[in-house]
Write a protein that holds these residues in place. Sequence first.
Motif, short mmCIF file in Angstrom:
data_model
loop_
_atom_site.label_atom_id
_atom_site.label_comp_id
_atom_site.label_asym_id
_atom_site.label_seq_id
_atom_site.Cartn_x
_atom_site.Cartn_y
_atom_site.Cartn_z
N UNK A 233 -5.88 11.60 -16.49
CA UNK A 233 -6.37 12.11 -17.77
C UNK A 233 -6.89 10.98 -18.64
N UNK A 234 -6.22 9.86 -18.56
CA UNK A 234 -6.58 8.74 -19.42
C UNK A 234 -7.33 7.66 -18.65
N UNK B 238 -8.50 -2.35 -10.98
CA UNK B 238 -7.87 -1.68 -9.85
C UNK B 238 -7.12 -0.47 -10.36
N UNK B 239 -7.34 0.70 -9.72
CA UNK B 239 -6.71 1.94 -10.14
C UNK B 239 -5.60 2.27 -9.15
N UNK B 240 -4.45 2.66 -9.71
CA UNK B 240 -3.31 3.04 -8.91
C UNK B 240 -3.11 4.55 -8.93
#
Length: 942
Positions: A320-321, A336-338
């Motif tokens: 969402x954010x 980097x996205x977790x």
Amino acid sequence: MRSFQLLLVLGLAFAVQSADPIRVLLVYETNNVDADRAFTAVQSYLERTKVQGLSLGNVTRVTLDSTQKYLTVDDVCSVYDKSIDAGTPPHIVLDLTWSGLSSEVMKALTRNLGLPTISGSYGGIGDLKHWSNIDGNQTKYLVQVMPPSDIIPQLVALITSMQNMTNAAILYDDSFDMLNKYKSLLKNRPIRHMFSKIETNINTQIRRLEDMDIVNFFVLGKIDRINQVLMSAAQENYFGKKYSWTAISKDGSAEPFVRTENGSILFAVPTVNPDVANGILFKTSGLNNGYSVDTGFYFDLILRAITTVKNMLDGNTWPVDMSYSKCSMTNITAVTRNNFDLRKAFADTNVGSTFANMILNGNGKSYPQVEMTINQMNFKNSRLESKNALGIWKAGMPGEISFSPGQSLRPFQVISVFKIAVVVQAPFIMKRKANGTVTFYGYCVDLIKDIQAIMGFEYELYEVPDGKYGNMDSKMNWNGMIKELMEKRADIGLGALAVMAERENVIDFTVPYYDLVGISILMAKPQVSTSLFKFLTVLENDVWGCILAAYFFTSILLWIFDRWSPYSYQNNKEKYADDPEEEKREFSLKESLWFCMTSLTPQGGGESPKHLSGRLIAATWWLFGFIIIASYTANLAAFLTVSRLDSPVNSLDDLSTQYKVQYAPQNGTDVATYFERMAYIEKRFYEIWKDMSLNDSMNEVERSKLAVWDYPVSDKYTKIWQSMQDAGLPHTFDEALTRVRASNAENNDGFAFLGDATDIRYQVLVNCDLQMVGEEFSRKPYAVAVQEGSPLRDLLNDAILRLLNQRRLETLKERWWTDNPEKQECGDTNDQSDGISIQNIGGVFIVIFVGIFLACVTLAIEYCYFKVRRNPEGDEVVSTPESRNNAAGNRNKLDDAYVKNSQKPFVLDDNSKDPYAGDYGYYGAKKELELEGDGPRPRKAW
């Protein structure tokens, strides 16, 4: 029906209304019209179907100019930063770039910015430079699927493997981007290959590839470009069993198919399901007009990507954010996205497919499972003669081919036809003509047949025009077999070709197939003269004359001494009256001659003279005869064998130190080059030594070391080369043999030929009038020659080594040397164990026949002489019954008278045939009775 069911599933999946339209950043090159058409088709499809919860929001298209690739960052970052400023950052980036710098820039941007990306760019494992080392979290939202143009070339890798190809040329046009394939497509495969984009002048391009010994051609492109290549190949006559042509196109529905003049090709095109091509998805997307494989792939990829985002939003798996960073803020660390698994959601999304199912195995390993129909197409006179469906290929890495019953690729395997240049030299290469057809046979022909059985190729043998192996002139121009290989008129050079350093600079040699072979000397075999009376030539004529003179002189002396000596038998018979009859011998002239003659034989001379002077003469004659016989016997054996041991030339040094026998090699051969270069080297060394000796800059000590009596180098080869030039180098091998045979070897005069030892050994093998002299020198191996850089070298090496391990090469030697059908059985003139021939000793038998003849003549003379003596008047005696009766009566009276006087029967002598003839017959008895009156003297009884 299947498409309708898929559409219902899709509708159910979209039942939930999405809270936010899907925002997309679409990036592709300006010439990628399929990507543009596919996205437009997706938009049209979504508008027509009005799927609930699925709609497109802000769509940002970025078209990159492939000629201005360095502007990619500015073009993408400018629109991306604006979307962030407007508060509408993209949910997903659709990277539909192909390859090259623009695609690499997109990979770097999406990685650094942490943007969820679905990429349809080219690249296998290792080709995605900026995505090749990403971590586990990044692989979840950076997803790449190879387009059809990237997976279809895997069919090339499969065919080359199945056909065991050793070379291949991959020609392609703009519909295939093969720049990223040249490293990975045929990686770790034993095949020499080249990628080449189809040029304007196709004929020149094909000739250039063929000059590189490439015979397997793959053409990837549009139908019209494939046809241009095939027509050009037909014009260059590059069709047939020696060449293989495979055409691969993405234009599955294109008509007409490929065309050529004459030939057979494999043609692979995508298999399009008619139900899918005419289904609802096509009709609602507008793809039924101008459909292509790439358009269908991009349509499936875009629709699946958008649906994946919608499913993640609906399923609350989309962050969402989610934060976004501008391009200018990514200079330090990458985002980097977790806990964001776009890959799994993309794999779970099921929206059906218009083209092919997607195999998702990770970046560089994901692809649409394209199905390609493989057909064999045979053309004759520019018309399709037959078309045969071989099977279906399901795309993979490299995938597999499902063949139709009874079909395979084996009949379409290239049959390599090599042109082999040969030089006739027995027993390696020989030729014969039968029914107007010339065929070659010999050691090397058997060798190439054995290699053919291992490698599986065909060949054409042709004789080198000038008949030479090849030498380099002063202008570095080559001739013979080497020239044929250099100018690529021959693929292989076969024969008794010696490995030389200068040859290895312009061609390649295989491992040797024959032992080291050097230079040897060929001369005429000495023909020892024979004579039936050769035993008489042991002594010279004047010696024989002296022996005869001594014989007659001794015989006459013996007769004179016996006649005048008072102690001889004939002058003192009373003294030797009691001696046995066999010891009473009067040495008349006849008896003296007989005594001296028989004294020289094992029989002996018989009773010797009684007087001392005669015995001294006899003893002297015996001593003389013993010495003469011993000398004759010893010299006879030596005389009959010395001619076989006499050899005037035994080595090259012997030739160089004599002036009677001329010698030379064949002009233009390796042997002639060897002697010429050796003479040149001697001359150069002498000049270097002379320059050093005359160097004024040297001190006295250094100069004294050079002050030698003899030259530091020999002028042996200089003299030899000069002698060869004076003798005249024969221009052909037959001319050399003629000059050798014309030699007078017995008198150490004539011509000696220097050549390859195998040449000379074979001539000695099939000719009994020639001989090989001396040991071989300057030895070199024989090997097969190929063009410089030719891949045949390694293949031939493997084959020759296999034959060597199987001892096949030894078998060939045995066949063409020991068991050669042309071999002549010649006597060895140097074999001392041979006995004396009848040609040299036959005169002894003639002596016997002459003696028998003389004895017969003597018998006839004796008989005639006796007849004349018995009837001296020569009156004719007529035999009548009355005369015979009177004679019988007279004989009876004579018998009675003789018996009465002697009181003994008269017994005939054992050797007497006529009882009334001779000294011991009736007439002899009568004569003695008349002379003595009182009866005969004691005689033999009868």
